[in-house]
Write a protein that holds these residues in place. Sequence first.
Motif, PDB file in Angstrom:
ATOM      1  N   TYR A  74       0.785 -22.597 -27.962  1.00  0.00           N
ATOM      2  CA  TYR A  74       0.227 -21.331 -28.462  1.00  0.00           C
ATOM      3  C   TYR A  74      -0.529 -20.622 -27.339  1.00  0.00           C
ATOM      4  O   TYR A  74      -0.348 -19.422 -27.101  1.00  0.00           O
ATOM      5  CB  TYR A  74      -0.714 -21.599 -29.639  1.00  0.00           C
ATOM      6  N   TYR A  75      -1.381 -21.348 -26.653  1.00  0.00           N
ATOM      7  CA  TYR A  75      -2.209 -20.755 -25.608  1.00  0.00           C
ATOM      8  C   TYR A  75      -1.360 -20.253 -24.438  1.00  0.00           C
ATOM      9  O   TYR A  75      -1.604 -19.154 -23.903  1.00  0.00           O
ATOM     10  CB  TYR A  75      -3.228 -21.786 -25.135  1.00  0.00           C
ATOM     11  N   LEU A  76      -0.354 -21.031 -24.056  1.00  0.00           N
ATOM     12  CA  LEU A  76       0.517 -20.616 -22.956  1.00  0.00           C
ATOM     13  C   LEU A  76       1.346 -19.389 -23.331  1.00  0.00           C
ATOM     14  O   LEU A  76       1.567 -18.502 -22.504  1.00  0.00           O
ATOM     15  CB  LEU A  76       1.428 -21.775 -22.544  1.00  0.00           C
ATOM     16  N   PHE A 109     -11.010 -12.930 -23.455  1.00  0.00           N
ATOM     17  CA  PHE A 109     -11.381 -13.010 -24.872  1.00  0.00           C
ATOM     18  C   PHE A 109     -11.097 -14.369 -25.518  1.00  0.00           C
ATOM     19  O   PHE A 109     -11.472 -14.592 -26.671  1.00  0.00           O
ATOM     20  CB  PHE A 109     -10.665 -11.931 -25.688  1.00  0.00           C
ATOM     21  N   ALA A 110     -10.458 -15.302 -24.804  1.00  0.00           N
ATOM     22  CA  ALA A 110     -10.110 -16.576 -25.429  1.00  0.00           C
ATOM     23  C   ALA A 110     -10.337 -17.740 -24.461  1.00  0.00           C
ATOM     24  O   ALA A 110     -10.205 -17.590 -23.251  1.00  0.00           O
ATOM     25  CB  ALA A 110      -8.654 -16.574 -25.893  1.00  0.00           C
ATOM     26  N   ARG A 111     -10.689 -18.890 -25.025  1.00  0.00           N
ATOM     27  CA  ARG A 111     -10.795 -20.145 -24.285  1.00  0.00           C
ATOM     28  C   ARG A 111     -10.098 -21.233 -25.086  1.00  0.00           C
ATOM     29  O   ARG A 111     -10.102 -21.227 -26.314  1.00  0.00           O
ATOM     30  CB  ARG A 111     -12.258 -20.551 -24.080  1.00  0.00           C
ATOM     31  N   TYR A 112      -9.513 -22.195 -24.352  1.00  0.00           N
ATOM     32  CA  TYR A 112      -8.913 -23.356 -25.000  1.00  0.00           C
ATOM     33  C   TYR A 112      -9.403 -24.624 -24.319  1.00  0.00           C
ATOM     34  O   TYR A 112      -9.315 -24.772 -23.096  1.00  0.00           O
ATOM     35  CB  TYR A 112      -7.383 -23.279 -24.948  1.00  0.00           C
ATOM     36  N   TYR A 113      -9.911 -25.557 -25.128  1.00  0.00           N
ATOM     37  CA  TYR A 113     -10.454 -26.821 -24.636  1.00  0.00           C
ATOM     38  C   TYR A 113      -9.759 -27.996 -25.324  1.00  0.00           C
ATOM     39  O   TYR A 113      -9.451 -27.927 -26.512  1.00  0.00           O
ATOM     40  CB  TYR A 113     -11.951 -26.920 -24.919  1.00  0.00           C
ATOM     41  N   GLU A 114      -9.552 -29.080 -24.560  1.00  0.00           N
ATOM     42  CA  GLU A 114      -9.037 -30.320 -25.126  1.00  0.00           C
ATOM     43  C   GLU A 114     -10.087 -31.424 -24.964  1.00  0.00           C
ATOM     44  O   GLU A 114     -10.735 -31.518 -23.918  1.00  0.00           O
ATOM     45  CB  GLU A 114      -7.727 -30.720 -24.451  1.00  0.00           C
ATOM     46  N   VAL A 115     -10.217 -32.254 -25.994  1.00  0.00           N
ATOM     47  CA  VAL A 115     -11.265 -33.278 -26.013  1.00  0.00           C
ATOM     48  C   VAL A 115     -10.623 -34.664 -26.008  1.00  0.00           C
ATOM     49  O   VAL A 115      -9.996 -35.065 -26.998  1.00  0.00           O
ATOM     50  CB  VAL A 115     -12.167 -33.122 -27.248  1.00  0.00           C
ATOM     51  N   PRO A 119      -5.680 -25.866 -18.229  1.00  0.00           N
ATOM     52  CA  PRO A 119      -5.221 -27.250 -18.362  1.00  0.00           C
ATOM     53  C   PRO A 119      -6.099 -28.302 -17.687  1.00  0.00           C
ATOM     54  O   PRO A 119      -5.649 -29.436 -17.469  1.00  0.00           O
ATOM     55  CB  PRO A 119      -3.857 -27.198 -17.688  1.00  0.00           C
ATOM     56  N   ALA A 120      -7.320 -27.976 -17.354  1.00  0.00           N
ATOM     57  CA  ALA A 120      -8.199 -28.933 -16.685  1.00  0.00           C
ATOM     58  C   ALA A 120      -8.629 -30.043 -17.650  1.00  0.00           C
ATOM     59  O   ALA A 120      -8.619 -29.870 -18.862  1.00  0.00           O
ATOM     60  CB  ALA A 120      -9.420 -28.219 -16.115  1.00  0.00           C
ATOM     61  N   ALA A 125     -10.900 -31.264 -13.625  1.00  0.00           N
ATOM     62  CA  ALA A 125      -9.830 -31.381 -12.629  1.00  0.00           C
ATOM     63  C   ALA A 125      -8.529 -30.824 -13.171  1.00  0.00           C
ATOM     64  O   ALA A 125      -8.234 -30.935 -14.357  1.00  0.00           O
ATOM     65  CB  ALA A 125      -9.650 -32.844 -12.243  1.00  0.00           C
ATOM     66  N   ASN A 126      -7.742 -30.222 -12.313  1.00  0.00           N
ATOM     67  CA  ASN A 126      -6.413 -29.730 -12.677  1.00  0.00           C
ATOM     68  C   ASN A 126      -5.364 -30.720 -12.186  1.00  0.00           C
ATOM     69  O   ASN A 126      -5.444 -31.193 -11.072  1.00  0.00           O
ATOM     70  CB  ASN A 126      -6.155 -28.356 -12.050  1.00  0.00           C
TER      71      ASN A 126
END
Length: 566
Positions: free
Chosen positions: A470-472, A486-492, A545-546, A565-566
């Motif tokens: 979706y983000y890509l 206007f948008a951020r995407y984070y992975e936990v 994608p970091a 890190a990327n």
Amino acid sequence: MMTFTRGMAAATVLAFGAGLAHAAETEQPVETELAENCAGLVGVAIPAETIGLATSGGEVSTAELVAASGEGFASVPMHCLVGGNIHPHDPDAPDIRFNLALPASWNTKALMLGGGGFNGTTPNITGNLPAGPADQPLPLARGYAVFGSDSGHQANDLGSQDGSFALNEEAARNFGGDALKKTRDAAVFLIQRHYGVEKIDKTYFAGGSTGGREALAAITRWPDDWDGAVAWYPAWNDVAALLFGQRVSRALAEPGAYLDTPERQLIFDAALAACDGLDGVEDGLVSNQTLCNATFDPRTAEFEGKPVLCADGAASNMVCLTDAQVTALETMNTSARFNFPLASGETQYPGYNVWGSDLGITSREAAVQPIITFLALGTTQPKQPIARSTPYISLLLDQWIKYSVTRDPEFDSLTLDPENPGAWAMRISELSTLLDTRVDLAPFAENGGKLLLAHGLSDVLVSTRATQQYYLRLQYEMMPEKVDAFARYYEVPGYGHAISSDFNATWDSLSALENWVEKDEAPENQIVTDTVGVPGRTRPMCDYPAWPRYVGTGDINDAANFVCAN
């Protein structure tokens, strides 16, 4: 009734309408006046013309002044708790039932909370938002008017897995997203009437899973209604996700394919042994999930010097995985391709991050573990009739196929091939127009809206990989620099679907959203905190994608010792 002005609200005057002013004049106790004003909402009609989609209007059915309760950050302030109904256009459709909490001290803003699964119950509007922080006030305590609905049907004893509502077309459309607009408009009408204002300063949406899809659907379909949204683990391409869940369910239903706790523990341990250190430290979490997915192979992996795959792929006396079990895991890990056209345009679903994820390890002692197991692989193999103890997705799919797709409660759901559904392809394609959310946030962004997306890497119910897509796609449609505005995407790492005993994430997303929308302060140095695995452990929220990598020195439980890190 006197007007409760913005200025009065900004000064946090404790009043509903002119309640406090009148109480001061008459020396009547404030609480009594507030209770009367709250009770006066009962029977208030919500005109159909105030709702942007077709309804028969609605009304307030209950309203009660609730005293303040709780302590510290778990405290709930005095508020008027409102219950109401929005009546359908089709007389055979069920009502939309909604709740609205009106705080005595209002901050001039509103927050809608999304649901989960197939909904059917109203969310806890006096509680926290998904993965909300434990060390900050609840939204209601911050002064928000908070509301949510059951999305237009009332669940039976299957709760969020009840799909029987879909036999009615209006109920199905309400679940698909129409109830979001209807509920929002009804709540805004009541908030404005109650506080005596013509406009609410800011309106936000927060949700996870189905609620995450609802957040994205709301800001996509009605961008003028919303100033910002928080979407955790969003099932945005819902039909594609359901079709993939069917693929997984059928794979687990194969003879010998289902994994019990010993096998779940083994594949978790083996993946962790191979992938935990890829982020620079062995901390019980897989942070570099992309590299793990590319390098870990259960067919060649070993754990403690022994092969994970049973000799000759057959069951043995030692704990190992049979060929059938590995095949089921590989099915979960790999993408599905739909060999028929979906009207939404979706053609595939990318699979789950299985390696290093808790599939429901029932031997774990964490209090949250039964919920994790319920949402993952359950405790029994999928078979007809589908039981509640099977994987969550299996019962959900059984209900969806019976009531949304075939509309035959006796249909054997496990016979439907999700990649080649034959006679059911056209109906599934039609459903995709209701449930899949298009990637189109340009109007929302042009209005100044802000979006925070987040997803746990260990989610095996809604895939992190789908949120990546979706983000890509958003970046492809709008260019990365415009999306970044206007948008951020984070992975936990370590966080599963809404809950985890490895890293149970909490994050003050509401403050981050407020600062971005209201102060033009883009999110920087966001921190996520674990409350279960290692309570108090922190990690940086890295812009995708970091991913968080240990710097080599310092406390491994402190986010300050990690870089993105990327």
